[in-house]
Write a protein that holds these residues in place. Structure first.
Motif, mmCIF file in Angstrom:
data_model
loop_
_atom_site.group_PDB
_atom_site.id
_atom_site.type_symbol
_atom_site.label_atom_id
_atom_site.label_comp_id
_atom_site.label_asym_id
_atom_site.label_seq_id
_atom_site.Cartn_x
_atom_site.Cartn_y
_atom_site.Cartn_z
ATOM 1 N N TRP A 120 0.805 -1.213 0.000
ATOM 2 C CA TRP A 120 0.000 0.000 0.000
ATOM 3 C C TRP A 120 0.841 1.268 0.000
ATOM 4 O O TRP A 120 0.408 2.310 -0.514
ATOM 5 N N SER A 121 2.029 1.217 0.564
ATOM 6 C CA SER A 121 2.942 2.366 0.470
ATOM 7 C C SER A 121 3.339 2.611 -0.978
ATOM 8 O O SER A 121 3.421 3.753 -1.432
ATOM 9 N N LEU A 122 3.596 1.519 -1.702
ATOM 10 C CA LEU A 122 3.954 1.628 -3.117
ATOM 11 C C LEU A 122 2.827 2.269 -3.918
ATOM 12 O O LEU A 122 3.052 3.181 -4.727
ATOM 13 N N LEU A 123 1.597 1.830 -3.684
ATOM 14 C CA LEU A 123 0.453 2.384 -4.417
ATOM 15 C C LEU A 123 0.234 3.860 -4.079
ATOM 16 O O LEU A 123 -0.229 4.630 -4.927
ATOM 17 N N ALA A 125 2.748 6.035 -2.940
ATOM 18 C CA ALA A 125 3.912 6.854 -3.288
ATOM 19 C C ALA A 125 4.039 7.107 -4.784
ATOM 20 O O ALA A 125 4.531 8.166 -5.195
ATOM 21 N N LEU A 126 3.613 6.168 -5.605
ATOM 22 C CA LEU A 126 3.763 6.327 -7.054
ATOM 23 C C LEU A 126 3.045 7.571 -7.591
ATOM 24 O O LEU A 126 3.667 8.387 -8.292
ATOM 25 N N PRO A 127 1.767 7.777 -7.323
ATOM 26 C CA PRO A 127 1.121 8.997 -7.842
ATOM 27 C C PRO A 127 1.660 10.273 -7.219
ATOM 28 O O PRO A 127 1.712 11.315 -7.880
ATOM 29 N N VAL A 128 2.069 10.217 -5.960
ATOM 30 C CA VAL A 128 2.639 11.408 -5.321
ATOM 31 C C VAL A 128 3.919 11.821 -6.045
ATOM 32 O O VAL A 128 4.119 13.002 -6.376
ATOM 33 N N ALA A 129 4.802 10.857 -6.290
ATOM 34 C CA ALA A 129 6.051 11.164 -6.993
ATOM 35 C C ALA A 129 5.768 11.656 -8.413
ATOM 36 O O ALA A 129 6.454 12.557 -8.916
ATOM 37 N N PHE A 130 4.767 11.090 -9.062
ATOM 38 C CA PHE A 130 4.436 11.505 -10.421
ATOM 39 C C PHE A 130 3.990 12.962 -10.463
ATOM 40 O O PHE A 130 4.427 13.742 -11.318
ATOM 41 N N PHE A 131 3.133 13.366 -9.548
ATOM 42 C CA PHE A 131 2.622 14.731 -9.578
ATOM 43 C C PHE A 131 3.646 15.755 -9.084
ATOM 44 O O PHE A 131 3.455 16.953 -9.289
ATOM 45 N N SER A 132 4.724 15.299 -8.477
ATOM 46 C CA SER A 132 5.793 16.235 -8.126
ATOM 47 C C SER A 132 6.422 16.823 -9.385
ATOM 48 O O SER A 132 6.922 17.946 -9.380
ATOM 49 N N VAL A 133 6.380 16.064 -10.471
ATOM 50 C CA VAL A 133 6.953 16.510 -11.737
ATOM 51 C C VAL A 133 6.196 17.714 -12.292
ATOM 52 O O VAL A 133 6.772 18.577 -12.967
ATOM 53 N N ALA A 268 0.281 7.280 2.961
ATOM 54 C CA ALA A 268 1.278 7.364 1.896
ATOM 55 C C ALA A 268 0.884 8.364 0.817
ATOM 56 O O ALA A 268 1.727 9.086 0.270
ATOM 57 N N ILE A 269 -0.409 8.422 0.504
ATOM 58 C CA ILE A 269 -0.863 9.321 -0.556
ATOM 59 C C ILE A 269 -1.246 10.689 0.002
ATOM 60 O O ILE A 269 -1.690 11.571 -0.737
ATOM 61 N N GLY A 270 -1.053 10.858 1.286
ATOM 62 C CA GLY A 270 -1.475 12.087 1.949
ATOM 63 C C GLY A 270 -0.836 13.351 1.421
ATOM 64 O O GLY A 270 -1.382 14.446 1.575
ATOM 65 N N TRP A 271 0.337 13.224 0.785
ATOM 66 C CA TRP A 271 1.044 14.405 0.262
ATOM 67 C C TRP A 271 0.560 14.797 -1.130
ATOM 68 O O TRP A 271 1.007 15.798 -1.669
ATOM 69 N N LEU A 272 -0.360 14.039 -1.708
ATOM 70 C CA LEU A 272 -0.770 14.282 -3.087
ATOM 71 C C LEU A 272 -1.375 15.665 -3.286
ATOM 72 O O LEU A 272 -1.169 16.293 -4.328
ATOM 73 N N SER A 273 -2.104 16.156 -2.306
ATOM 74 C CA SER A 273 -2.835 17.411 -2.488
ATOM 75 C C SER A 273 -1.945 18.643 -2.434
ATOM 76 O O SER A 273 -2.435 19.752 -2.655
ATOM 77 N N PHE A 297 11.993 7.768 -4.116
ATOM 78 C CA PHE A 297 12.881 7.170 -3.109
ATOM 79 C C PHE A 297 12.746 7.915 -1.790
ATOM 80 O O PHE A 297 12.764 7.294 -0.717
ATOM 81 N N GLY A 298 12.614 9.248 -1.852
ATOM 82 C CA GLY A 298 12.453 10.035 -0.634
ATOM 83 C C GLY A 298 11.185 9.696 0.120
ATOM 84 O O GLY A 298 11.099 9.921 1.329
ATOM 85 N N LEU A 299 10.211 9.151 -0.570
ATOM 86 C CA LEU A 299 8.981 8.700 0.067
ATOM 87 C C LEU A 299 9.075 7.246 0.536
ATOM 88 O O LEU A 299 8.748 6.919 1.683
ATOM 89 N N MET A 300 9.532 6.364 -0.352
ATOM 90 C CA MET A 300 9.472 4.932 -0.079
ATOM 91 C C MET A 300 10.437 4.483 1.003
ATOM 92 O O MET A 300 10.076 3.650 1.852
ATOM 93 N N PHE A 301 11.661 4.999 0.996
ATOM 94 C CA PHE A 301 12.607 4.532 2.015
ATOM 95 C C PHE A 301 12.119 4.827 3.435
ATOM 96 O O PHE A 301 12.061 3.915 4.276
ATOM 97 N N PRO A 302 11.755 6.062 3.762
ATOM 98 C CA PRO A 302 11.312 6.302 5.143
ATOM 99 C C PRO A 302 9.983 5.629 5.464
ATOM 100 O O PRO A 302 9.767 5.202 6.606
ATOM 101 N N LEU A 303 9.093 5.531 4.461
ATOM 102 C CA LEU A 303 7.826 4.857 4.717
ATOM 103 C C LEU A 303 8.052 3.401 5.106
ATOM 104 O O LEU A 303 7.563 2.930 6.144
ATOM 105 N N LEU A 304 8.809 2.682 4.289
ATOM 106 C CA LEU A 304 9.018 1.260 4.563
ATOM 107 C C LEU A 304 9.845 1.056 5.833
ATOM 108 O O LEU A 304 9.509 0.221 6.685
ATOM 109 N N PHE A 305 10.929 1.804 5.959
ATOM 110 C CA PHE A 305 11.800 1.648 7.123
ATOM 111 C C PHE A 305 11.032 1.899 8.420
ATOM 112 O O PHE A 305 11.081 1.103 9.369
#
Length: 523
Positions: A120-123, A125-133, A268-273, A297-305
């Motif tokens: 669920w972290s992966l699901l 983090a992916l859109p959050v990282a995408f919209f950062s672009v 995990a998706i909380g930063w999307l907005s 990576f900045g999202l996934m590493f701390p989330l999983l760890f």
């Protein structure tokens, strides 16, 4: 309000371009008029009182609000900082507390909790990282960008929800850290109001100065937190309390997996907005692949760890009656106190607890910075109040509510915030559908119409889907205060399947309705 000469030229050019459209000339001048002041160039719409106050800080405070960032202002070239910003925001005690819910609340063993956290972290983090672009590519703040992707009206409604979410999560996080601070140096307990005040001060000061200071803090704030979490791992191992319980199946386990997964996904998706708010000053030609990778990576590493560490702490607490007693009295902060202080590191352990409690500031900072931008996105006259002032108001409203909630309605706040994250799922599906299906993946956004009601999409389709989705949420949610009619059939305690149902509902009905909106409205 102090702005740079390049900002003046950018806004002047935008005015000239807009005056060539069919918008009334006088209304454009009212909205975009720029005039000179003794202290520099200030927006004529900014209230003079705030202008005088903020001019005392010179150029150290970011004065830009939700207006598009010009190419001349796009001077942030640090791909590394784009990732460490979220490394610091997620490598915090609040994330670990979330991971502990797997064993302690949902009855999952450590292995099951880990698998849920990863998936669920992966699901999320992916859109959050995408919209950062999008921030770098367009120079638009996230909630302004949503006007293009969801419609002008719907984006403003979501801006209201976003402001509520920013304050709400600040309250929940602040209370959790105040509880941990209160445990230090017992019996000389720190009053709750003082603990909340310490957290809110950091939550306010750093985002007050804006984008540059927020990223500077994010570059280093994760380092002490990582060190202390490593100490927690060592002490947890030495305690001998950690064991993995047997793997179990059945309907109840399935329901608990869905409910825990929904909680992890919402975090995990909380930063999307507001994710694009933190890349708007990066040049338009910034590598999209590198920016996406850094943020991901900045999202996934701390989330999983941190989530996995929290799950380990929760599993160990089930075998340690002293830690369980602390957990019942002080929530997850009590577990950390038991691991680091009691029969452990004593004074140094208390110091570590203080540092971890301050880690919440990193998690709160994006809330307060983007709260100001979200507020300005709701209604045009709110732009007249500069971003730093909205940050200040938000922080101190959050402080007052944090102290009140500490005593009276903490459990309500936690339950409410778990529910409010449902809107992010809808936002993700609508925005991705609009970008890939209706805009055909085009990055060509006309930033000159960011505030033009006559040219932006209106949002009939998105608003209809948002309002009607409330029915599905009510039927499919599973929270401590309410279990929906559908979700209650999944196991003994229900299973929250709102996220999955919303994905399907929004994907189908939004795109069907968007077809008719395009056909009959034309935008």
């Amino acid at each position: 309000m102090m702005v740079s000469e390049t900002s003046y030229e950018f806004n002047k050019k935008s005015l000239e371009d807009l005056e060539n459209t069919d918008i009334e000339k006088t209304s454009i001048r009212d909205e975009y008029k720029i005039e000179s002041a003794e202290a520099g160039n200030v927006s004529s719409s900014t209230l003079p009182f705030f202008t005088k106050i903020l001019s005392l800080f010179g150029d150290s405070v970011e004065m830009n609000g939700i207006e598009p960032i010009s190419d001349e202002q796009k001077t942030d070239t640090s791909i590394f900082a784009a990732g460490t910003m979220w490394l610091s925001a997620n490598l915090v005690i609040a994330t670990a507390a979330l991971g502990a819910l797997g064993p302690l609340t949902f009855g999952l063993n450590f292995g099951q909790s880990v698998l849920v956290c990863i998936f669920w972290s992966l699901l999320g983090a992916l859109p959050v990282a995408f919209f950062s672009v999008f921030g770098a590519a367009t120079g638009l703040r996230q909630m302004v960008l949503c006007r293009y992707l969801m419609g002008n009206v719907t984006a403003r409604v979501f801006s209201v929800i976003n402001v509520v979410a920013c304050i709400g999560w600040t309250i929940v996080n602040t209370i959790a850290s105040a509880q941990l601070l209160r445990m230090v140096n017992r019996p000389h307990n720190l009053p709750p109001w003082a603990g909340c005040l310490i957290i809110i001060l950091g939550t306010w000061i750093i985002p007050f100065f804006g984008y540059r200071v927020v990223h500077m803090y994010g570059n280093v704030a994760w380092i002490p937190n990582l060190i202390i979490f490593l100490i927690v791992i060592a002490r947890l191992k030495m305690s001998g309390s950690f064991t993995n319980t047997p793997w179990e199946g059945g309907e109840t386990t399935v329901g608990n997996v869905f409910s825990f997964g929904s909680t992890i996904y919402g975090f995990a998706i909380g930063w999307l907005s507001y994710i694009a708010d933190y890349s708007v000053y990066m040049p338009r030609d910034t590598s999209k692949t590198k920016l996406f990778s850094s943020v991901f990576f900045g999202l996934m590493f701390p989330l999983l760890f941190t989530l996995i560490l929290g799950a380990a702490c929760g599993a160990a607490t089930l075998n340690n009656s002293a830690w369980m007693e602390l957990y019942d009295s002080y929530s997850f902060g009590g577990i950390i106190y038991g691991i680091l202080v009691q029969d452990s590191l004593h004074g140094f352990g208390q110091f570590c607890c203080v540092v971890l409690s301050l880690s919440t500031i990193s998690n709160n900072i994006p809330n307060m910075y983007s709260l100001a931008l979200g507020t300005q996105s709701i209604y045009e006259p709110l732009i007249n109040v500069p971003r730093p002032i909205w940050t200040t108001l938000g922080a101190w409203i959050g402080y007052g509510l944090s102290v009140a909630a500490y005593y009276k309605f903490e459990s309500f706040m936690e339950n409410f915030m778990d529910s409010i994250s449902y809107y992010l799922c809808q936002m993700m599906i609508m925005c991705l559908s609009e970008f890939f299906i209706w805009r055909k993946g085009s990055w060509d956004f006309d930033v000159t119409i960011w505030n033009d009601w006559k040219k932006l999409p209106i949002g009939y389709a998105s608003m209809f889907c948002f309002l009607t989705s409330i029915i599905w949420i009510a039927m499919c949610m599973s929270q401590s205060y309410y279990i929906g009619k559908i979700s209650q059939h999944i196991g003994a305690y229900g299973g929250d399947i709102s996220i999955e149902v919303l994905w399907a509902y929004e994907l189908v009905f939004y795109n069907v309705l968007r077809y008719f909106e395009f056909k009959y409205v034309g935008r």
